[in-house]
Design a protein around this motif. Structure first.
Motif, PDB file in Angstrom:
ATOM      1  N   GLN C  35      35.610  19.783  22.221  1.00 46.70           N
ATOM      2  CA  GLN C  35      34.258  19.775  22.772  1.00 46.70           C
ATOM      3  C   GLN C  35      34.233  19.862  24.301  1.00 46.70           C
ATOM      4  OE1 GLN C  35      31.513  19.782  20.213  1.00 46.70           O
ATOM      5  NE2 GLN C  35      33.483  20.568  19.542  1.00 46.70           N
ATOM      6  N   TYR C 103      25.819  14.798  22.576  1.00 49.75           N
ATOM      7  CA  TYR C 103      24.869  14.914  21.472  1.00 49.75           C
ATOM      8  C   TYR C 103      25.596  14.670  20.161  1.00 49.75           C
ATOM      9  CZ  TYR C 103      23.146  17.680  25.359  1.00 49.75           C
ATOM     10  OH  TYR C 103      22.797  18.103  26.607  1.00 49.75           O
ATOM     11  N   ARG C 104      24.813  14.378  19.132  1.00 52.81           N
ATOM     12  CA  ARG C 104      25.410  14.048  17.847  1.00 52.81           C
ATOM     13  C   ARG C 104      26.375  15.132  17.360  1.00 52.81           C
ATOM     14  NH1 ARG C 104      26.470   9.671  14.454  1.00 52.81           N
ATOM     15  NH2 ARG C 104      26.873  10.550  12.398  1.00 52.81           N
ATOM     16  N   ALA C 105      25.960  16.380  17.457  1.00 51.19           N
ATOM     17  CA  ALA C 105      26.826  17.438  16.935  1.00 51.19           C
ATOM     18  C   ALA C 105      28.145  17.496  17.715  1.00 51.19           C
ATOM     19  CB  ALA C 105      26.112  18.787  17.011  1.00 51.19           C
ATOM     20  N   VAL C 106      28.106  17.100  18.967  1.00 48.98           N
ATOM     21  CA  VAL C 106      29.325  17.048  19.784  1.00 48.98           C
ATOM     22  C   VAL C 106      30.140  15.804  19.413  1.00 48.98           C
ATOM     23  CG1 VAL C 106      30.174  16.764  22.152  1.00 48.98           C
ATOM     24  CG2 VAL C 106      28.335  18.397  21.672  1.00 48.98           C
ATOM     25  N   ALA C 186      23.450   6.860  35.042  1.00 47.02           N
ATOM     26  CA  ALA C 186      22.288   7.597  35.527  1.00 47.02           C
ATOM     27  C   ALA C 186      22.451   9.060  35.159  1.00 47.02           C
ATOM     28  CB  ALA C 186      22.158   7.449  37.050  1.00 47.02           C
ATOM     29  N   CYS C 187      21.567   9.505  34.279  1.00 45.09           N
ATOM     30  CA  CYS C 187      21.507  10.920  33.919  1.00 45.09           C
ATOM     31  C   CYS C 187      20.030  11.285  33.936  1.00 45.09           C
ATOM     32  CB  CYS C 187      21.984  11.194  32.497  1.00 45.09           C
ATOM     33  SG  CYS C 187      23.611  10.624  32.111  1.00 45.09           S
ATOM     34  N   ARG C 188      19.737  12.524  34.239  1.00 48.58           N
ATOM     35  CA  ARG C 188      18.334  12.921  34.180  1.00 48.58           C
ATOM     36  C   ARG C 188      17.904  13.196  32.755  1.00 48.58           C
ATOM     37  NH1 ARG C 188      17.856  17.449  38.565  1.00 48.58           N
ATOM     38  NH2 ARG C 188      20.073  17.572  38.144  1.00 48.58           N
ATOM     39  N   LYS C 189      18.872  13.499  31.892  1.00 44.20           N
ATOM     40  CA  LYS C 189      18.539  13.728  30.496  1.00 44.20           C
ATOM     41  C   LYS C 189      19.767  13.426  29.657  1.00 44.20           C
ATOM     42  CE  LYS C 189      18.600  17.964  29.034  1.00 44.20           C
ATOM     43  NZ  LYS C 189      18.543  19.377  28.721  1.00 44.20           N
ATOM     44  N   PRO C 190      19.570  13.128  28.374  1.00 44.76           N
ATOM     45  CA  PRO C 190      20.743  12.836  27.544  1.00 44.76           C
ATOM     46  C   PRO C 190      21.723  14.007  27.564  1.00 44.76           C
ATOM     47  CG  PRO C 190      18.709  12.331  26.354  1.00 44.76           C
ATOM     48  CD  PRO C 190      18.322  13.036  27.614  1.00 44.76           C
ATOM     49  N   GLU C 192      23.568  15.048  29.945  1.00 43.90           N
ATOM     50  CA  GLU C 192      23.887  15.609  31.250  1.00 43.90           C
ATOM     51  C   GLU C 192      25.100  14.872  31.827  1.00 43.90           C
ATOM     52  OE1 GLU C 192      22.011  16.341  35.677  1.00 43.90           O
ATOM     53  OE2 GLU C 192      21.480  14.587  34.541  1.00 43.90           O
ATOM     54  N   PHE C 193      25.860  15.551  32.699  1.00 40.27           N
ATOM     55  CA  PHE C 193      26.905  14.849  33.438  1.00 40.27           C
ATOM     56  C   PHE C 193      26.265  13.673  34.145  1.00 40.27           C
ATOM     57  CE2 PHE C 193      28.900  19.203  33.788  1.00 40.27           C
ATOM     58  CZ  PHE C 193      29.969  18.908  32.975  1.00 40.27           C
ATOM     59  N   VAL C 268      22.763   1.484  39.961  1.00 46.45           N
ATOM     60  CA  VAL C 268      23.265   1.513  38.579  1.00 46.45           C
ATOM     61  C   VAL C 268      24.159   0.298  38.324  1.00 46.45           C
ATOM     62  CG1 VAL C 268      24.820   2.765  37.034  1.00 46.45           C
ATOM     63  CG2 VAL C 268      23.002   3.985  38.231  1.00 46.45           C
TER      64      VAL C 268
END
Lengths: 392, 792, 278
Positions: C35, C103-106, C186-190, C192-193, C268
């Motif tokens: 992955q 993500y789940r699939a990952v 801290a991520c801007r979205k699930p 993300e790095f 954080v």
């Protein structure tokens, strides 16, 4: 070519695949199952999501060869699936699709949530679908549709299956018994040879990023300046640099190899050398290209010598500037590159100091193993392979 | 709210205009049976990979192809007789760029095509491409549109002498505004974006010897325009080109330009006899494909103390990239800025100067909302700045200046003709729904978690389906005229509709069937909409500018009316009645005591013509009709967006707590689909506001070339908004419909930024650049603290 | 883009895999879930001559619960941990960390060993496991060696993994009942790095405080004794003793020059400490 035996939508398939072919391309191009879509091929968008051993997986970053003995279910295989049927009815009722491109992957991921989630918690659904991008719907209809199917099933007394009832450990699609990879026959070299190009003129440039360092030597500036005129010695201090051909006092050709994690680069190019005895300063401006990763770099090393201790010692000030173009510049996170450059600069300064102070062990300074965490592998072996390839 | 003006009554309102009809196209997509370009399989298909420029700006000194691949790699030198892509605007002073389909002389942006390689698989084609080496002399990159305009800048097109495609000015004497008591000036800018439909571009080209015709499958919103452009570049007659645009995985404007790749693959099919495909991958899309939205405004607003606008003075620059893309040209955005900036606000004085700057970046093309998203961002932030200066609620300033319903139709200061609407009412509804007073109270109480609450508004209007008179003035290669549609009854009583627009998510296969049902009463399940094929459909400029429902809907309605008239005539004769005494209801021609179904009439026309009356219209049950609204200056749909945000001052995170949209899109053909367009537009608008940005470094290198760096909003980033519809009919269009496809994407950046600025005003922070990323917010807060001194 | 050509082997057991690695010439890479490596292969940033797929090796999917530790095979996936298919000795900490990866699939294919081998400084296990006091077990034909996770991660995308060496397992100590855990990123979205990660394990009764600050352009900062962050002593009200200035200075010393970056990292960290205290 590797031979795989794989179950696709309930049918046994035996096929011969190139190792580099990912599962999505295999399904699309070999089996004409085009419902599995490619949206990014780096595992982010989710369009290629399908079921691998009944669990969602990214088919764009899963090699087909790695799926030997696995069970693959694509969107086409969910025609008669009960949950997928309920999702389709809900999707169309809630207008959960527009262009339809994300829809197959979305339904596969949604089906997994319908199986696993305790209840139709909106936040959990949104987080659960966060690996599937939709550019059309704003997710409103999708979330509503998934909520309604979960709600409806739980109301009907159908309990969630934690972990979708998976018991086996390890990556989905990897059979625990392992496959026989076939006899380890001679592997064809995967690599094309390097096309060597004559050096060209080095244009001037102003670097984007500049790093500075300094050290002091117990020699007179004139002596240090003379030593710095030895191109080969200076080059030897630059981590990862190897000269090709015969350097002249004003021109040098070579290759610089730098490894950034799993990314190995080899920038092949040339440099122009400028020296000004009046100011005891000099400059090396170079450019190099790595055709394989379609990237190029330009770099500049400046040095300036200042007398200290009444001219008996020399303060050597160096600055290293660089810029990158092409894929590496676009892909690599800035922080990673900056960190690498800083370590290379510090290493260069250390090597130079050692070389010029006469403390160097015989032969050129060659950082072989790990330098401050950055392995600068001087890959002679690969050079050798390439040389052979070019001759054939 | 106005009623739908029914042209014929249908007793099944669940299928006609106004019905929330589930979509006919859904099933194939949900079963993975959609057919996108990449899904097309033709015998002998070979994949093409391109060698692209790694530099933003450079001189091509040599292209080295390894000997073993000669004959598989083609460069500009091979493309004898192929002309560059030219999209010339007729506006005075426009400088012409020629975009070679494969680079010649110089490369002018990263990703520009230099050579193409064909092989049995894409992987092998990429192997060949990787073996080609380019000897490029780097030139200084023009990467900043404002520096590009400065004297001494490197030149994208050497012979121009500067880097300006076009400068334009619109002025209604600004001097009376200059003594206004309130004068607010700001520099406002928006980031470059990449549209990122989930499916990229894609092309399959083959040559059909039987028809002596090039068949090009391409994901194109405007297939007939692609044919025009290809014919120009290749120098072959239009009849020898057939464009098929199958299912498209999202358009948004991205699939609205002629691609050099389309010309290249056509050439391979025509000249080399190859059947070839090229499927744009995400890296190509992000690094090398057309971009949009990069605006810079230096804007001053003059107002009275009560918030009444006295005038606007603005200088705007749009980064247009290296080439003028076909057909919309490099100046579409910037030149539009001047005419649309005032929007639905009254003001007595106005001046706007715009520049379309050339840079070493990808060309731009119109993205959902086109220039309006930037304009709305600039103007609506300014109105909040005026409100702050005047000590008024932002809503007050807007209500004081919005055009009133009694003034409709209304010509604003730039002579935009607003067809209908009640803007203040939309504002009042939005204010009531978002409950401003409650937000102000909450702000006074402060949040227990330390976050800061803010509320923001924005108003936009969306000129849609603007036609001949508007586009003739631009002088670009494409001017829309009458929109045509063909309607044909089949012998079994079904209906086929052929349109030159293209449906790629908007649901036209459903909504055009609804229009046909409204007129003819035929079950929508028996109505088939054929689109996306130049061989099968009438000429059209295609789908862009939120025009398809107004234009193609009108054309379908007109064609169906023609069939209705003829069917009534045949039906009356078969019923032995006077044609004047019959009507068409529920798919039947009805007399006082008898009726006959359309299916039987169709059966008679096709299968039993000997039973037809002698005076039957020989055109029969097939009609091609053209349509234009009574006025072609466009419909004006509009909305008020109101949003409440919570800002985390430590991390810069923004949560959208509530989002209200009060929208007026005229009469809605399918409210479910309209809702979907608004939700989807909002998601893209939130992307523009908070996440999406294509940054470039000083070498002109794009720095967000994977979806790990170019952030598209996902399900956790998009709230479910509350929608309220007003339906003020357009007086000029069939059914009173208006175009609504783009609006959702226009207002969010302004509304959200205003809300964040409202939240952060106590900290002395005002954000003026989109996206307002977490990082920019933190930096702005730290800078404000720094400016305040080391006190705290 | 499609990957450059490579050869591919799927050895049948660990011994065969190690032998294959030891005998390999040229550039060889191990792949498990793929992955992290998959995207780099597709972008041709990584062009190995040989890929050795270890995802099928049963030895690497074993989990052993010892007295005071859990030994997790390298090919156990994030989803295996998230779903509780393996025992949890961290009182839910590892399950929560696993659930927040990509993500789940990952997660269904991505493995704990693969994630550590990749050594991305913004990766979750790279930051969480040092705080948990975990060790990594490396195997080659030369034998076995073991390192603390923080000694294993030597640089951004750089690990102590030697030629022909494979991550075999991760050893996670049992978390004491009194220990408090906090993990914030801290991520801007699930997916993300992460821009900042903080992991803290605080046990005022015994071991004190262990703090990891990650997602900087270098290996995570690992403080085995984080007492200085709390005024020199870790007390029961540690979250009230947290000194942001010390944390800021620590980050500056670690080369985080940008003030906004430091501000985010400190925020954080403060939240991770608050989570531990909650």
């Amino acid at each position: 070519m590797n031979t795989i035996g794989i179950s696709v939508n309930g049918h046994a398939v035996t096929a011969s695949v190139e190792p580099r072919t990912h599962l999505a391309d295999f399904l699309r191009d070999h089996l004409n199952l085009t419902g599995t879509h490619l949206g990014c091929e780096h595992g982010v968008c989710g369009s290629c999501t399908l079921l691998l051993d009944d669990a969602p997986a990214r088919s764009c970053i899963t090699l087909a060869a790695a799926c030997d003995r696995a069970r693959v279910t694509t969107i086409e295989g969910l025609d008669d699936d009960e949950i997928a049927g309920e999702l389709r009815a809900a999707f169309t009722r809630e207008h959960a699709l527009q262009c339809g491109y994300c829809t197959p992957g979305m339904i596969v991921s949604a089906r997994d949530l319908v199986l696993r989630l305790d209840d139709a918690d909106e936040r959990a659904i949104r987080v659960g679908l966060s690996g599937n991008l939709c550019r059309c719907t704003g997710y409103v209809g999708i979330v509503r549709a998934v909520r309604s199917v979960i709600d409806d099933r739980r109301r009907r007394g159908i309990a969630p299956l934690p972990g979708a009832a998976r018991e086996q450990l390890g990556p989905v699609g990897s059979t625990s018994s392992a496959g026989d990879g076939g006899p380890p026959a001679a592997r064809p070299s995967a690599r094309a040879g390097i096309e060597q190009r004559p050096a060209v003129t080095i244009p001037d440039f102003v670097p984007d990023r500049i790093l500075e360092d300094h050290f002091t030597l117990a020699s007179r500036p004139e002596e240090v300046f003379a030593m710095l005129g030895d191109v080969a010695r200076v080059a030897a201090c630059l981590p990862g640099v190897a000269l090709t051909g015969n350097p002249t006092p004003k021109h040098v050709e070579g290759v610089i190899r730098v490894r950034l994690g799993p990314i190995s680069t080899g920038f092949r190019g040339a440099a122009r050398i400028e020296r000004d005895p009046a100011t005891m300063s000099g400059r090396i401006v170079g450019m190099g290209t790595d055709h394989h990763i379609r990237s190029s770099t330009r770099g500049e090393v400046r040095y300036r010598l200042l007398p200290v201790d009444a001219g008996t010692a020399t303060r050597v000030e160096i600055s290293v500037g660089y810029s990158m173009q092409g894929m590496l510049a676009q892909i690599a996170r800035e922080g990673l590159v900056r960190g690498l450059a800083a370590r290379l600069t510090a290493e260069f300064a250390r090597n130079l100091e050692r070389e010029l102070s006469g403390a160097a062990t015989g032969g050129p300074t060659r950082p072989a193993a790990s330098i401050d965490g950055v392995a600068l592998v001087f890959d002679r072996l690969r050079m050798f392979v390439r040389e052979i390839f070019r001759r054939t | 709210m106005s009623e739908v003006e029914r042209l014929s009554s249908s007793s099944t309102p669940d299928q006609g205009v106004g019905a929330r009809l589930p979509r006919k196209e859904d099933d194939r997509f949900m079963r993975g049976r959609g057919q996108y370009v990449a899904d097309i399989r033709l015998p002998g298909l070979r994949d093409v990979a391109f060698v692209r420029s790694p530099l933003a700006h450079g001189r091509i000194k040599a292209i080295h192809v390894p000997e073993r691949y000669s004959g598989l790699v083609f460069t500009a030198a091979d493309l004898f007789g192929v002309k560059p892509i030219r999209a010339v605007s007729g506006l005075p002073g426009f400088k012409i760029s020629e975009q070679p389909v494969l680079a010649t002389g110089k490369v002018r942006h990263v990703g520009e095509l230099v050579a193409m390689c064909a092989a049995p698989t894409r992987a092998e084609a990429e192997d060949i491409a990787a073996s080609v080496t380019l000897d490029l002399e780097p030139l200084p990159a023009v990467y900043d549109m404002r520096r590009a305009r400065e004297a001494g800048s490197a030149l994208v097109h050497d012979h121009w002498g500067d880097n300006v495609f076009l400068e334009s000015v619109f002025e209604v004497d600004i001097t009376p505004a200059l003594d206004a008591p309130i004068k607010v000036t700001r520099e406002i800018s928006t980031a470059r974006q990449c549209m990122s439909p989930l499916e990229g571009r894609g092309v399959v080209a083959t040559f059909d010897h039987r028809l002596d015709q090039l068949t090009l499958y391409t994901g194109a919103q405007m297939p007939h325009i692609v044919r025009n452009g290809l014919s120009d570049c290749l120098g072959i007659e239009q009849g020898r080109i057939r464009i098929i645009s199958p299912d498209i995985g999202g358009g948004f404007g991205h699939k609205g330009i002629l691609l050099p790749e389309e010309v290249c693959l056509s050439w391979l099919a025509l000249e080399k006899g190859l059947t070839v495909r090229w499927i744009e991958d995400r890296y190509e899309h992000l690094s090398a494909s057309a971009n949009c939205r990069e605006h810079y405004y230096n804007i001053t607003v003059y107002a009275d103390r009560d918030g009444r606008l006295r005038g606007i003075d603005c200088e705007a620059t749009v980064d247009s990239g290296a080439y003028s893309s076909y057909p919309f040209s490099a100046c579409l955005e910037a030149a539009q800025v001047a005419s649309i900036l005032p929007g639905p606000y009254r003001m007595p004085a106005y001046r706007c100067r715009t520049f379309s700057a050339a840079t070493n970046k990808c060309p731009i093309l119109p993205y959902r909302g086109v220039a309006r998203t930037g304009v709305c961002f600039a103007l609506e932030i300014m109105l909040d700045a005026v409100a702050a200066e005047a000590g008024l609620e932002p809503a007050e300033v807007r209500l004081r200046n919005l055009v009133g319903p009694e003034e409709m139709p209304f010509d604003n200061i730039t002579k935009k003709h607003f067809d209908s609407g009640n803007y203040p009412e939309a504002m009042r509804r939005a204010l009531a729904a978002i409950d401003i007073a409650a937000v102000r109270e909450r702000q006074r109480r402060k949040e227990p978690d330390g976050r800061l609450i803010g509320v923001g508004l924005s108003v936009y209007c969306e000129q849609a389906a603007h036609g001949t008179s508007v586009y003739a003035g631009w002088g670009i290669p494409m001017v829309p005229g009458h929109e045509q549609a063909t309607a044909r009854m089949t012998p079994d009583g079904g209906l086929e509709i052929r349109v030159g627009v293209h449906s790629h998510g908007q649901g036209l296969e459903t909504t055009l069937a609804q229009v046909a049902h409204e007129i003819l009463g035929i079950d929508t399940a028996k109505v088939r909409v054929v689109h996306g094929d130049t061989a099968l459909t009438p000429y059209s400029t295609g789908t862009w500018g939120s025009r398809s429902m107004v234009m193609a809907g009108g054309a379908v309605g007109t064609a169906c009316e023609a069939i209705a008239g003829r069917a009534k005539h045949i039906g009356a004769k078969l019923l032995q009645l006077d044609p004047a005494s019959v009507s068409l209801r529920d798919g039947r021609v009805c007399g006082p005591n008898s009726s006959i179904g359309l299916a039987e009439i169709a059966h008679t026309w096709y299968r039993r013509p000997h039973e037809l009356p002698p005076d039957v219209n020989p055109g029969g049950l097939e009609a091609t009709s053209g349509y234009k609204p009574q006025r072609d200056s466009g419909t004006f749909s509009y909305a008020v967006h109101a949003v409440i945000v919570a800002v985390d001052p430590d991390l810069g995170d923004i949560e959208l707590l509530d989002y209200v949209i009060v929208e007026d899109g005229g009469v809605l053909v399918n409210p479910m689909i309209v809702d979907g367009q608004i939700y989807g537009g909002l998601a893209q608008g939130i992307g523009t506001a908070l996440y999406e940005e294509m940054p470039f470094d000083a070498e002109g290198q794009p720095l967000a070339t994977t979806l790990a760096d170019y952030l598209l909003p996902g399900p956790t980033e998009i709230p479910e908004p509350r929608l309220d519809h007003m339906q003020t009919a357009s007086p000029y269009t069939m059914f009173g419909v208006k175009g609504i496809g783009e609006g959702g994407a226009i207002a969010p950046p302004a509304a959200i930024t205003n809300a964040v600025n409202d939240a952060l005003r106590p900290l002395g922070v005002e954000l003026l650049r989109s996206p307002i990323s977490a990082r920019r917010i933190v930096e702005a807060i730290l800078a404000a603290r720094e400016a305040e001194g080391p006190a705290a | 883009m499609k990957a450059a050509a490579f050869a591919y082997e799927r050895p049948s057991d660990l011994k065969a895999a190690l032998a294959l690695m030891a005998g390999a010439r040229g550039s060889t890479r191990i792949i498990a879930g793929g992955q992290s490596l998959g995207p780099m292969l597709n972008l041709r940033l990584v062009r190995p001559e040989l890929l050795v797929d270890i995802a099928g090796l049963a030895e690497l999917k074993q989990v052993d619960r010892g007295g005071d530790e859990l030994v997790i095979g390298a090919c156990v996936t994030h989803a295996d941990i998230e779903d509780g298919r393996i025992p949890d000795v961290t009182r839910g900490a590892m399950r929560r960390v696993a659930a927040s990866i990509a993500y789940r699939a990952v997660r269904n294919r991505g493995t704990i060993g693969g994630s550590l081998s990749h050594a991305d400084p913004a990766a979750d296990w790279v930051c969480a496991l040092p705080a948990l006091g975990a060790k990594i077990r490396l195997r080659s034909t030369r034998g076995l060696r073991e390192l603390a996770i923080e000694d294993f991660i030597t640089g951004a995308l750089e690990s102590a993994l030697q030629e022909a060496e494979i991550v075999e397992a991760v050893r996670v100590p049992v978390m004491r009942p009194a220990a408090r855990w906090g993990y914030v990123k801290a991520c801007r979205k699930p997916g993300e790095f992460a821009h900042a990660i903080a992991a803290v394990l605080i046990d005022p009764e015994s071991t004190g405080a262990r703090v990891v600050v990650g997602a900087i352009a270098a290996p995570p900062i690992v403080l085995h004794d984080a007492a200085p962050l709390f005024g020199g002593r870790v007390t029961a009200d540690f979250h009230r003793q947290f000194d942001a200035r010390i944390a800021d200075a620590m980050l500056a010393k670690a080369g985080v020059t940008n003030a906004a970056d430091r501000h985010i990292h400190v925020a954080v960290l403060r939240r991770a400490i608050a989570e531990a205290a909650a």
